[in-house]
Design a protein around this motif. Structure first.
Motif, PDB file in Angstrom:
ATOM      1  N   ALA A  46       1.607   4.623  -7.614  1.00 17.28           N
ATOM      2  CA  ALA A  46       0.421   3.287  -7.011  1.00 17.28           C
ATOM      3  C   ALA A  46       0.724   2.250  -6.141  1.00 17.28           C
ATOM      4  O   ALA A  46       1.232   1.551  -5.563  1.00 17.28           O
ATOM      5  CB  ALA A  46      -1.508   4.035  -6.866  1.00 17.28           C
ATOM      6  N   ALA A  47       1.312   1.533  -7.130  1.00 13.76           N
ATOM      7  CA  ALA A  47       1.930  -0.125  -7.182  1.00 13.76           C
ATOM      8  C   ALA A  47       3.419   0.207  -6.400  1.00 13.76           C
ATOM      9  O   ALA A  47       3.584  -0.440  -5.669  1.00 13.76           O
ATOM     10  CB  ALA A  47       1.995  -0.151  -8.600  1.00 13.76           C
ATOM     11  N   ILE A  50       2.629   0.700  -2.466  1.00  8.30           N
ATOM     12  CA  ILE A  50       2.441  -0.122  -2.419  1.00  8.30           C
ATOM     13  C   ILE A  50       3.074  -1.410  -1.948  1.00  8.30           C
ATOM     14  O   ILE A  50       3.266  -1.887  -1.270  1.00  8.30           O
ATOM     15  CB  ILE A  50       0.595  -0.891  -3.033  1.00  8.30           C
ATOM     16  CG1 ILE A  50      -0.135   0.222  -2.688  1.00  8.30           C
ATOM     17  CG2 ILE A  50      -0.058  -1.919  -2.543  1.00  8.30           C
ATOM     18  CD1 ILE A  50      -1.314   0.364  -3.419  1.00  8.30           C
ATOM     19  N   LEU A  53       5.297  -0.412   0.742  1.00  8.32           N
ATOM     20  CA  LEU A  53       5.000  -0.770   2.733  1.00  8.32           C
ATOM     21  C   LEU A  53       4.458  -1.968   2.174  1.00  8.32           C
ATOM     22  O   LEU A  53       4.264  -2.422   3.803  1.00  8.32           O
ATOM     23  CB  LEU A  53       3.315   0.691   2.365  1.00  8.32           C
ATOM     24  CG  LEU A  53       3.460   2.170   2.059  1.00  8.32           C
ATOM     25  CD1 LEU A  53       1.839   2.380   2.055  1.00  8.32           C
ATOM     26  CD2 LEU A  53       4.013   2.534   3.355  1.00  8.32           C
ATOM     27  N   LEU A  54       4.388  -2.966   2.087  1.00  9.11           N
ATOM     28  CA  LEU A  54       3.644  -4.113   1.803  1.00  9.11           C
ATOM     29  C   LEU A  54       5.069  -4.846   2.903  1.00  9.11           C
ATOM     30  O   LEU A  54       5.137  -5.804   2.440  1.00  9.11           O
ATOM     31  CB  LEU A  54       2.814  -4.734   1.016  1.00  9.11           C
ATOM     32  CG  LEU A  54       1.692  -4.199   1.058  1.00  9.11           C
ATOM     33  CD1 LEU A  54       0.953  -4.887  -0.372  1.00  9.11           C
ATOM     34  CD2 LEU A  54       0.888  -4.544   2.186  1.00  9.11           C
TER      35      LEU A  54
END
Length: 148
Positions: A46-47, A50, A53-54
Motif C-alpha cells: 500500500a505504501a 500510494i 500515485l502521489l
C-alpha cells in the motif's frame, strides 16, 4: 485553462512488479509470525502504491507556461519542440543527451519531446520530457509560443 495536460501515471506493470513485495515480506517475517508477515506485506505494498500515485508528475501547457513536474518556463523562452518515438527517443535519452538538460523522464513512458531553451541566462540547453502523446505535446508548445 491548459491547452495540454497529461499526468505521467505509472504503467500497470509497475504495480504488478511491486506485488513481489508481498511474498518477500511474508518470507522475511514468517519465522517470527506469519500474521505479522501478511500485515507488513500489505502495508508495504500500500505504501509503494500510494508513493507512486502521489509522486506522479504532470506536464501542462497553458497560460504562457510549460510546466513539467515541479519546473516551469515561459513559452516565449522556448524554441521549436520536436517529438521523438522509438529508436530516436532512445537516442535522445542516451547518446545524444546533454548533461545540462532539464529532464522529466519516466522509464515506463518511452516517447519524449525535446524543447530547446532560447534564454541565454538559462543553463539548460533544452528540456527533455516523457509523454505518451509526443506529437500533441509538441504541437501544443509550438502553437502556444508567442511569435518572434
Amino acid at each position: 485553462m491548459p491547452v495540454y495536460r497529461e499526468k505521467l501515471w505509472p504503467a500497470p506493470w509497475i504495480f504488478i512488479a511491486a506485488l513481489l513485495l508481498i511474498p518477500a515480506s511474508i518470507l522475511v517475517f514468517a519465522p517470527i509470525d506469519l500474521t505479522v508477515g501478511f500485515v507488513v506485506a500489505g502495508v508495504l505494498y500500500a505504501a509503494v502504491v500510494i508513493a507512486l500515485l502521489l509522486s506522479t508528475p504532470a506536464v501542462e501547457v497553458g497560460d504562457g507556461m510549460l510546466r513539467a513536474g515541479r519546473a516551469g518556463i515561459e513559452l516565449e523562452h522556448l524554441g521549436e519542440a520536436v517529438p521523438f518515438d522509438g529508436a530516436a527517443a532512445r537516442t535522445e535519452k542516451g547518446t545524444a543527451l546533454d548533461v545540462r538538460a532539464y529532464l522529466l523522464l519516466r522509464g515506463w513512458i518511452h516517447p519524449v519531446v525535446r524543447i530547446p531553451v532560447e534564454d541565454p541566462a538559462d543553463p539548460a540547453p533544452y528540456w527533455l520530457v516523457s509523454t505518451r502523446r509526443p506529437k500533441e505535446l509538441a504541437a501544443a508548445i509550438n502553437g502556444s509560443r508567442r511569435p518572434d
